[in-house]
Design a protein around this motif. Sequence first.
Motif, PDB file in Angstrom:
ATOM      1  N   THR A 221      69.859  19.242  23.538  1.00  0.00           N
ATOM      2  CA  THR A 221      68.405  19.286  23.664  1.00  0.00           C
ATOM      3  C   THR A 221      67.935  20.708  23.943  1.00  0.00           C
ATOM      4  O   THR A 221      66.967  21.186  23.348  1.00  0.00           O
ATOM      5  CB  THR A 221      67.945  18.347  24.797  1.00  0.00           C
ATOM      6  OG1 THR A 221      68.392  17.022  24.508  1.00  0.00           O
ATOM      7  CG2 THR A 221      66.449  18.355  24.947  1.00  0.00           C
ATOM      8  N   ARG A 222      68.615  21.388  24.859  1.00  0.00           N
ATOM      9  CA  ARG A 222      68.247  22.765  25.192  1.00  0.00           C
ATOM     10  C   ARG A 222      68.411  23.679  23.979  1.00  0.00           C
ATOM     11  O   ARG A 222      67.559  24.523  23.693  1.00  0.00           O
ATOM     12  CB  ARG A 222      69.097  23.258  26.362  1.00  0.00           C
ATOM     13  CG  ARG A 222      68.693  24.618  26.893  1.00  0.00           C
ATOM     14  CD  ARG A 222      69.434  24.984  28.168  1.00  0.00           C
ATOM     15  NE  ARG A 222      70.878  24.987  28.002  1.00  0.00           N
ATOM     16  CZ  ARG A 222      71.712  24.145  28.616  1.00  0.00           C
ATOM     17  NH1 ARG A 222      71.250  23.246  29.445  1.00  0.00           N
ATOM     18  NH2 ARG A 222      73.009  24.202  28.400  1.00  0.00           N
ATOM     19  N   ARG A 223      69.498  23.486  23.229  1.00  0.00           N
ATOM     20  CA  ARG A 223      69.740  24.306  22.042  1.00  0.00           C
ATOM     21  C   ARG A 223      68.672  24.050  20.975  1.00  0.00           C
ATOM     22  O   ARG A 223      68.178  24.985  20.343  1.00  0.00           O
ATOM     23  CB  ARG A 223      71.127  24.016  21.492  1.00  0.00           C
ATOM     24  CG  ARG A 223      71.560  25.000  20.429  1.00  0.00           C
ATOM     25  CD  ARG A 223      72.964  24.743  19.985  1.00  0.00           C
ATOM     26  NE  ARG A 223      73.005  23.457  19.300  1.00  0.00           N
ATOM     27  CZ  ARG A 223      74.114  22.798  19.021  1.00  0.00           C
ATOM     28  NH1 ARG A 223      75.272  23.289  19.374  1.00  0.00           N
ATOM     29  NH2 ARG A 223      74.075  21.646  18.396  1.00  0.00           N
ATOM     30  N   ALA A 224      68.296  22.760  20.780  1.00  0.00           N
ATOM     31  CA  ALA A 224      67.262  22.429  19.801  1.00  0.00           C
ATOM     32  C   ALA A 224      65.922  23.022  20.219  1.00  0.00           C
ATOM     33  O   ALA A 224      65.168  23.529  19.378  1.00  0.00           O
ATOM     34  CB  ALA A 224      67.149  20.913  19.653  1.00  0.00           C
ATOM     35  N   TYR A 225      65.616  22.990  21.514  1.00  0.00           N
ATOM     36  CA  TYR A 225      64.361  23.563  22.000  1.00  0.00           C
ATOM     37  C   TYR A 225      64.323  25.065  21.751  1.00  0.00           C
ATOM     38  O   TYR A 225      63.315  25.599  21.267  1.00  0.00           O
ATOM     39  CB  TYR A 225      64.200  23.270  23.495  1.00  0.00           C
ATOM     40  CG  TYR A 225      62.973  23.898  24.099  1.00  0.00           C
ATOM     41  CD1 TYR A 225      61.718  23.336  23.897  1.00  0.00           C
ATOM     42  CD2 TYR A 225      63.070  25.062  24.861  1.00  0.00           C
ATOM     43  CE1 TYR A 225      60.590  23.914  24.441  1.00  0.00           C
ATOM     44  CE2 TYR A 225      61.946  25.649  25.408  1.00  0.00           C
ATOM     45  CZ  TYR A 225      60.711  25.075  25.199  1.00  0.00           C
ATOM     46  OH  TYR A 225      59.601  25.648  25.732  1.00  0.00           O
ATOM     47  N   LYS A 226      65.432  25.743  22.053  1.00  0.00           N
ATOM     48  CA  LYS A 226      65.493  27.192  21.808  1.00  0.00           C
ATOM     49  C   LYS A 226      65.356  27.505  20.321  1.00  0.00           C
ATOM     50  O   LYS A 226      64.675  28.456  19.931  1.00  0.00           O
ATOM     51  CB  LYS A 226      66.796  27.773  22.348  1.00  0.00           C
ATOM     52  CG  LYS A 226      66.832  27.891  23.846  1.00  0.00           C
ATOM     53  CD  LYS A 226      68.138  28.518  24.296  1.00  0.00           C
ATOM     54  CE  LYS A 226      68.190  28.648  25.795  1.00  0.00           C
ATOM     55  NZ  LYS A 226      69.436  29.243  26.259  1.00  0.00           N
ATOM     56  N   ARG A 227      66.004  26.700  19.477  1.00  0.00           N
ATOM     57  CA  ARG A 227      65.923  26.909  18.036  1.00  0.00           C
ATOM     58  C   ARG A 227      64.483  26.723  17.549  1.00  0.00           C
ATOM     59  O   ARG A 227      63.967  27.514  16.764  1.00  0.00           O
ATOM     60  CB  ARG A 227      66.855  25.952  17.302  1.00  0.00           C
ATOM     61  CG  ARG A 227      66.878  26.176  15.797  1.00  0.00           C
ATOM     62  CD  ARG A 227      67.665  25.117  15.062  1.00  0.00           C
ATOM     63  NE  ARG A 227      67.022  23.820  15.248  1.00  0.00           N
ATOM     64  CZ  ARG A 227      67.634  22.740  15.736  1.00  0.00           C
ATOM     65  NH1 ARG A 227      68.900  22.784  16.075  1.00  0.00           N
ATOM     66  NH2 ARG A 227      66.984  21.606  15.885  1.00  0.00           N
ATOM     67  N   ASP A 228      63.814  25.682  18.056  1.00  0.00           N
ATOM     68  CA  ASP A 228      62.424  25.444  17.670  1.00  0.00           C
ATOM     69  C   ASP A 228      61.523  26.591  18.114  1.00  0.00           C
ATOM     70  O   ASP A 228      60.643  27.028  17.376  1.00  0.00           O
ATOM     71  CB  ASP A 228      61.918  24.130  18.252  1.00  0.00           C
ATOM     72  CG  ASP A 228      62.562  22.926  17.595  1.00  0.00           C
ATOM     73  OD1 ASP A 228      63.173  23.078  16.523  1.00  0.00           O
ATOM     74  OD2 ASP A 228      62.457  21.822  18.176  1.00  0.00           O
TER      75      ASP A 228
ATOM     76  N   SER B 213      58.437  31.380  16.656  1.00  0.00           N
ATOM     77  CA  SER B 213      58.130  32.799  16.850  1.00  0.00           C
ATOM     78  C   SER B 213      58.360  33.596  15.561  1.00  0.00           C
ATOM     79  O   SER B 213      57.705  34.605  15.323  1.00  0.00           O
ATOM     80  CB  SER B 213      58.967  33.378  17.988  1.00  0.00           C
ATOM     81  OG  SER B 213      60.329  33.428  17.620  1.00  0.00           O
ATOM     82  N   LEU B 214      59.285  33.126  14.717  1.00  0.00           N
ATOM     83  CA  LEU B 214      59.536  33.808  13.446  1.00  0.00           C
ATOM     84  C   LEU B 214      58.643  33.300  12.327  1.00  0.00           C
ATOM     85  O   LEU B 214      58.656  33.844  11.233  1.00  0.00           O
ATOM     86  CB  LEU B 214      61.011  33.622  13.035  1.00  0.00           C
ATOM     87  CG  LEU B 214      62.061  34.258  13.943  1.00  0.00           C
ATOM     88  CD1 LEU B 214      63.444  33.869  13.478  1.00  0.00           C
ATOM     89  CD2 LEU B 214      61.892  35.775  13.943  1.00  0.00           C
ATOM     90  N   GLY B 215      57.898  32.222  12.592  1.00  0.00           N
ATOM     91  CA  GLY B 215      57.021  31.666  11.565  1.00  0.00           C
ATOM     92  C   GLY B 215      57.746  30.758  10.595  1.00  0.00           C
ATOM     93  O   GLY B 215      57.249  30.489   9.507  1.00  0.00           O
ATOM     94  N   VAL B 216      58.914  30.292  10.941  1.00  0.00           N
ATOM     95  CA  VAL B 216      59.672  29.390  10.084  1.00  0.00           C
ATOM     96  C   VAL B 216      59.393  27.966  10.534  1.00  0.00           C
ATOM     97  O   VAL B 216      59.567  27.638  11.702  1.00  0.00           O
ATOM     98  CB  VAL B 216      61.194  29.666  10.186  1.00  0.00           C
ATOM     99  CG1 VAL B 216      61.977  28.706   9.321  1.00  0.00           C
ATOM    100  CG2 VAL B 216      61.474  31.101   9.808  1.00  0.00           C
TER     101      VAL B 216
END
Length: 84
Positions: free
Chosen positions: A49-56, A61-64
């Motif tokens: 969950t933490r990894r998915a949150y960071k990825r999101d 922030s990158l606009g992806v």
Amino acid sequence: MIMTPHQVVAVAALGGLATAIGLIAFVAFALGIHAILSRLLDACDAYRTRRAYKRDQQQRSLGVFTDAQRAIDALPTTDHPHKR
């Protein structure tokens, strides 16, 4: 050698006691393994969950954006269309 009735009772009692202790030890071991595996699975879920949150957050922030995020953004809104 023939055993007396008292010896038979004593051996039976010791056998029953050994069985009871074995069952108690088995249940305690099983509960310990269950507790360890439950904590491990919870830790893995939290990490995922933490990894998915960071990825999101990084994607935002990158606009992806994912297709689901694009679909949500395409919904009509009363706010300004470029405002987040």
